[in-house]
Enzyme design. Structure first.
Site, PDB file in Angstrom:
ATOM      1  N   ALA A 156       0.873  -1.177   0.000  1.00 38.69           N
ATOM      2  CA  ALA A 156       0.000   0.000   0.000  1.00 38.69           C
ATOM      3  C   ALA A 156       0.908   1.225   0.000  1.00 38.69           C
ATOM      4  O   ALA A 156       2.054   1.147   0.438  1.00 38.69           O
ATOM      5  CB  ALA A 156      -0.869  -0.010   1.256  1.00 38.69           C
TER       6      ALA A 156
ATOM      7  N   GLY B 235       0.624  -5.012   0.695  1.00 32.88           N
ATOM      8  CA  GLY B 235      -0.510  -5.053  -0.233  1.00 32.88           C
ATOM      9  C   GLY B 235      -0.159  -5.671  -1.580  1.00 32.88           C
ATOM     10  O   GLY B 235      -1.038  -6.179  -2.281  1.00 32.88           O
TER      11      GLY B 235
ATOM     12  N   GLU C  94      -0.395  -9.329  -1.086  1.00 29.63           N
ATOM     13  CA  GLU C  94      -1.836  -9.602  -0.955  1.00 29.63           C
ATOM     14  C   GLU C  94      -2.528  -9.562  -2.319  1.00 29.63           C
ATOM     15  O   GLU C  94      -3.397 -10.385  -2.614  1.00 29.63           O
ATOM     16  CB  GLU C  94      -2.452  -8.581   0.017  1.00 29.63           C
ATOM     17  CG  GLU C  94      -1.954  -8.803   1.444  1.00 29.63           C
ATOM     18  CD  GLU C  94      -2.283  -7.647   2.395  1.00 29.63           C
ATOM     19  OE1 GLU C  94      -2.119  -6.475   2.006  1.00 29.63           O
ATOM     20  OE2 GLU C  94      -2.713  -7.921   3.523  1.00 29.63           O
TER      21      GLU C  94
ATOM     22  N   GLU D 245       4.408  -5.438   7.232  1.00 29.91           N
ATOM     23  CA  GLU D 245       3.636  -4.369   7.882  1.00 29.91           C
ATOM     24  C   GLU D 245       4.046  -4.104   9.323  1.00 29.91           C
ATOM     25  O   GLU D 245       3.978  -2.979   9.795  1.00 29.91           O
ATOM     26  CB  GLU D 245       2.128  -4.693   7.826  1.00 29.91           C
ATOM     27  CG  GLU D 245       1.495  -4.520   6.452  1.00 29.91           C
ATOM     28  CD  GLU D 245       1.598  -5.750   5.571  1.00 29.91           C
ATOM     29  OE1 GLU D 245       2.366  -6.677   5.908  1.00 29.91           O
ATOM     30  OE2 GLU D 245       0.910  -5.783   4.538  1.00 29.91           O
TER      31      GLU D 245
HETATM   32  N1  CAA Z   1       4.605   3.188  -0.548  1.00 34.93           N
HETATM   33  C1  CAA Z   1       5.020   4.371  -1.042  1.00 34.93           C
HETATM   34  N2  CAA Z   1       6.211   4.549  -1.634  1.00 34.93           N
HETATM   35  C2  CAA Z   1       7.029   3.464  -1.697  1.00 34.93           C
HETATM   36  C3  CAA Z   1       6.661   2.216  -1.191  1.00 34.93           C
HETATM   37  C4  CAA Z   1       5.384   2.091  -0.597  1.00 34.93           C
HETATM   38  N3  CAA Z   1       4.915   0.936  -0.122  1.00 34.93           N
HETATM   39  N4  CAA Z   1       7.689   1.348  -1.383  1.00 34.93           N
HETATM   40  C5  CAA Z   1       8.651   2.054  -1.993  1.00 34.93           C
HETATM   41  N5  CAA Z   1       8.261   3.326  -2.190  1.00 34.93           N
HETATM   42  C6  CAA Z   1       9.016   4.423  -2.812  1.00 34.93           C
HETATM   43  C7  CAA Z   1      10.122   4.925  -1.906  1.00 34.93           C
HETATM   44  O1  CAA Z   1       9.619   5.851  -0.973  1.00 34.93           O
HETATM   45  C8  CAA Z   1      11.059   5.556  -2.902  1.00 34.93           C
HETATM   46  O2  CAA Z   1      10.525   6.790  -3.290  1.00 34.93           O
HETATM   47  P1  CAA Z   1      11.478   8.122  -3.315  1.00 34.93           P
HETATM   48  O3  CAA Z   1      12.457   7.832  -4.394  1.00 34.93           O
HETATM   49  O4  CAA Z   1      10.517   9.207  -3.647  1.00 34.93           O
HETATM   50  O5  CAA Z   1      12.098   8.213  -1.966  1.00 34.93           O
HETATM   51  C9  CAA Z   1      10.925   4.625  -4.127  1.00 34.93           C
HETATM   52  O6  CAA Z   1       9.695   3.930  -3.960  1.00 34.93           O
HETATM   53  C10 CAA Z   1      12.043   3.616  -4.211  1.00 34.93           C
HETATM   54  O7  CAA Z   1      12.087   2.905  -2.973  1.00 34.93           O
HETATM   55  P2  CAA Z   1      13.438   2.719  -2.120  1.00 34.93           P
HETATM   56  O8  CAA Z   1      14.369   3.882  -2.330  1.00 34.93           O
HETATM   57  O9  CAA Z   1      13.048   2.414  -0.708  1.00 34.93           O
HETATM   58  O10 CAA Z   1      14.071   1.442  -2.836  1.00 34.93           O
HETATM   59  P3  CAA Z   1      15.021   0.360  -2.191  1.00 34.93           P
HETATM   60  O11 CAA Z   1      15.518  -0.474  -3.317  1.00 34.93           O
HETATM   61  O12 CAA Z   1      16.011   0.974  -1.296  1.00 34.93           O
HETATM   62  O13 CAA Z   1      14.051  -0.554  -1.266  1.00 34.93           O
HETATM   63  C11 CAA Z   1      12.037  -1.768  -0.751  1.00 34.93           C
HETATM   64  C12 CAA Z   1      13.018  -1.290  -1.846  1.00 34.93           C
HETATM   65  C13 CAA Z   1      12.736  -2.792   0.145  1.00 34.93           C
HETATM   66  C14 CAA Z   1      10.848  -2.409  -1.427  1.00 34.93           C
HETATM   67  C15 CAA Z   1      11.602  -0.555   0.106  1.00 34.93           C
HETATM   68  O14 CAA Z   1      11.159   0.471  -0.778  1.00 34.93           O
HETATM   69  C16 CAA Z   1      10.504  -0.838   1.085  1.00 34.93           C
HETATM   70  O15 CAA Z   1      10.742  -1.429   2.112  1.00 34.93           O
HETATM   71  N6  CAA Z   1       9.255  -0.409   0.752  1.00 34.93           N
HETATM   72  C17 CAA Z   1       8.132  -0.517   1.649  1.00 34.93           C
HETATM   73  C18 CAA Z   1       7.602  -1.945   1.697  1.00 34.93           C
HETATM   74  C19 CAA Z   1       6.467  -2.043   2.701  1.00 34.93           C
HETATM   75  O16 CAA Z   1       6.621  -1.784   3.867  1.00 34.93           O
HETATM   76  N7  CAA Z   1       5.297  -2.472   2.202  1.00 34.93           N
HETATM   77  C20 CAA Z   1       4.119  -2.624   3.022  1.00 34.93           C
HETATM   78  C21 CAA Z   1       3.300  -1.353   3.002  1.00 34.93           C
HETATM   79  S1  CAA Z   1       1.982  -1.370   4.160  1.00 34.93           S
HETATM   80  C22 CAA Z   1       0.794  -2.332   3.442  1.00 34.93           C
HETATM   81  O17 CAA Z   1       0.913  -2.798   2.318  1.00 34.93           O
HETATM   82  C23 CAA Z   1      -0.408  -2.549   4.291  1.00 34.93           C
HETATM   83  C24 CAA Z   1      -1.404  -3.480   3.728  1.00 34.93           C
HETATM   84  O18 CAA Z   1      -1.367  -4.670   3.962  1.00 34.93           O
HETATM   85  C25 CAA Z   1      -2.495  -2.975   2.947  1.00 34.93           C
END
Ligand code: CAA
Length: 261
Positions: free
Chosen positions: A67, A112, A115, A135
C-alpha cells in the site's frame, strides 16, 4: 473512468494490466485501487471474448511494494478500517473474477503487493522476485487479506513467522512453500508462461472454468459449504450444451468446440 495508472494492453483476447507507478515501486495508492476496482467491477464486461488477465507491475524492480505508505499520513482507526475494507473488497473482486487472473510477479511483492498477488488465481514469479508481509515494521498488520490468504497458501507455521518477523522470501522459497506456481528467469518469460496458461485454459469449457473458480473459493468462505457448492456447480455444468459437446467430442475422438453455454 479514465485510467491514469493502470495500462491495458490487449492481444489475442488476453488483457495485460500493468500497474504503472514505477517511481513508487508501483505502490497501491487510492487511485490505483479505484482503477483496479473499476476494471474488475465494470470495464471487464466490455471485453466479452476475454480469455484471461495478466496482472503485473511496471519495470523490473517491483510488482507492487505495498500500500502507498505516503497516503498513510494522518490515518486513524476509523480511516484505517475503511482502507482495509476497501482493499479487501477490490481483491475479492479479482479472486471472484470469472476468467483466470495470473499475476506476473516481476520483483518486490510486499504488503498489499503480496496480498494482491495472492488474490490472483495463479502466480508466476521472476527469479529476482521477493515476497513478504512487512507491515509490522510500520507498526500495523496486513490489511488487504494477508493474514488470511498467506495461511491458505503456505500454512500457519511459515505464514505467522513471515508476518511476525516481516522477513522477505525469495522466489525459490516462495515456490517451495507453494506461494507461486512457476519461477522463470525473466519478466518476458514469465509473461510468455502466463499467456500459455491462459491459452490452455481458454480451450476448456468456459462455464466449467468459472465454476471451478467459484467452487475453489467456496472452500474458504465460512458461510458456504464447499461440498454443497460443488454439487450445485457440478449440476450447472452438467446442464450446459458445452458438457454435451465435450462428452461427444471425447467419444468421437475429436477436439470439442465449446460455446460457453
Ligand atoms: N509506498 C510508497 N512509496 C514506496 C513504497 C510504498 N509501499 N515502497 C517504496 N516506495 C518508494 C520509496 O519511498 C522511494 O521513493 P522516493 O524515491 O521518492 O524516496 C521509491 O519507492 C524507491 O524505494 P526505495 O528507495 O526504498 O528502494 P530500495 O531499493 O532501497 O528498497 C524496498 C526497496 C525494500 C521495497 C523498500 O522500498 C521498502 O521497504 N518499501 C516498503 C515496503 C512495505 O513496507 N510495504 C508494506 C506497506 S503497508 C501495506 O501494504 C499494508 C497493507 O497490507 C495494505
Amino acid at each position: 473512468m479514465t485510467y491514469n495508472i493502470l495500462q491495458l494492453e490487449q492481444e489475442d483476447d488476453i488483457l495485460t494490466l500493468t500497474i504503472n507507478r514505477e517511481k513508487s515501486l508501483n505502490a497501491l495508492n487510492h487511485q490505483t485501487l479505484d482503477e483496479i476496482n473499476y476494471f474488475f467491477g465494470q470495464d471487464a464486461a466490455n471485453y466479452p471474448k476475454l480469455k484471461g488477465i495478466i496482472l503485473t507491475g511496471a519495470g523490473e524492480k517491483a510488482f507492487v511494494a505495498g500500500a502507498d505508505i505516503k497516503e498513510f499520513v494522518g490515518l486513524d482507526a476509523t480511516a484505517g478500517e475503511m482502507l482495509s475494507r476497501k482493499g479487501q473488497d477490490v481483491l475479492f473482486r479479482i479472486e471472484q473474477f470469472s476468467k483466470p487472473v495470473v499475476a506476473v510477479v516481476n520483483g518486490f511483492a510486499l504488503g498489499g503487493g503480496c496480498e494482491l498477488a495472492m488474490a490472483c488465481h495463479l502466480r508466476i514469479a521472476t527469479e529476482h522476485a521477493k515476497f513478504g508481509q512487512p507491515e509490522v515494521n510500520l507498526g500495523i498488520i496486513p490489511g488487504y487479506g494477508g493474514t488470511q490468504r498467506l495461511i491458505q497458501y503456505i500454512g500457519k507455521t511459515k505464514a505467522i513467522e513471515l508476518m511476525l518477523t516481516g522477513d522477505m522470501i525469495d522466489a525459490e522459497d516462495a515456490f517451495k512453500l507453494g506461494l507461486v506456481n512457476y519461477v522463470l528467469p525473466t519478466k518476458a518469460e514469465a509473461i510468455s508462461k502466463a499467456i500459455n496458461l491462459i491459452q490452455k485454459i481458454s480451450q476448456k469449457g468456459p462455464v466449467a472454468i468459472t465454476k471451478v473458480i467459484e467452487s475453489v473459493n467456496a472452500y474458504f468462505q465460512s458461510d458456504t459449504n464447499g461440498f454443497e457448492s460443488e454439487i450445485q456447480k457440478f449440476g450447472i455444468t452438467a446442464g450446459t450444451t458445452d458438457f454435451q459437446e465435450g462428452a461427444a467430442a471425447f467419444i468421437e475422438k475429436r477436439k470439442p468446440h465449446f460455446k460457453g453455454a
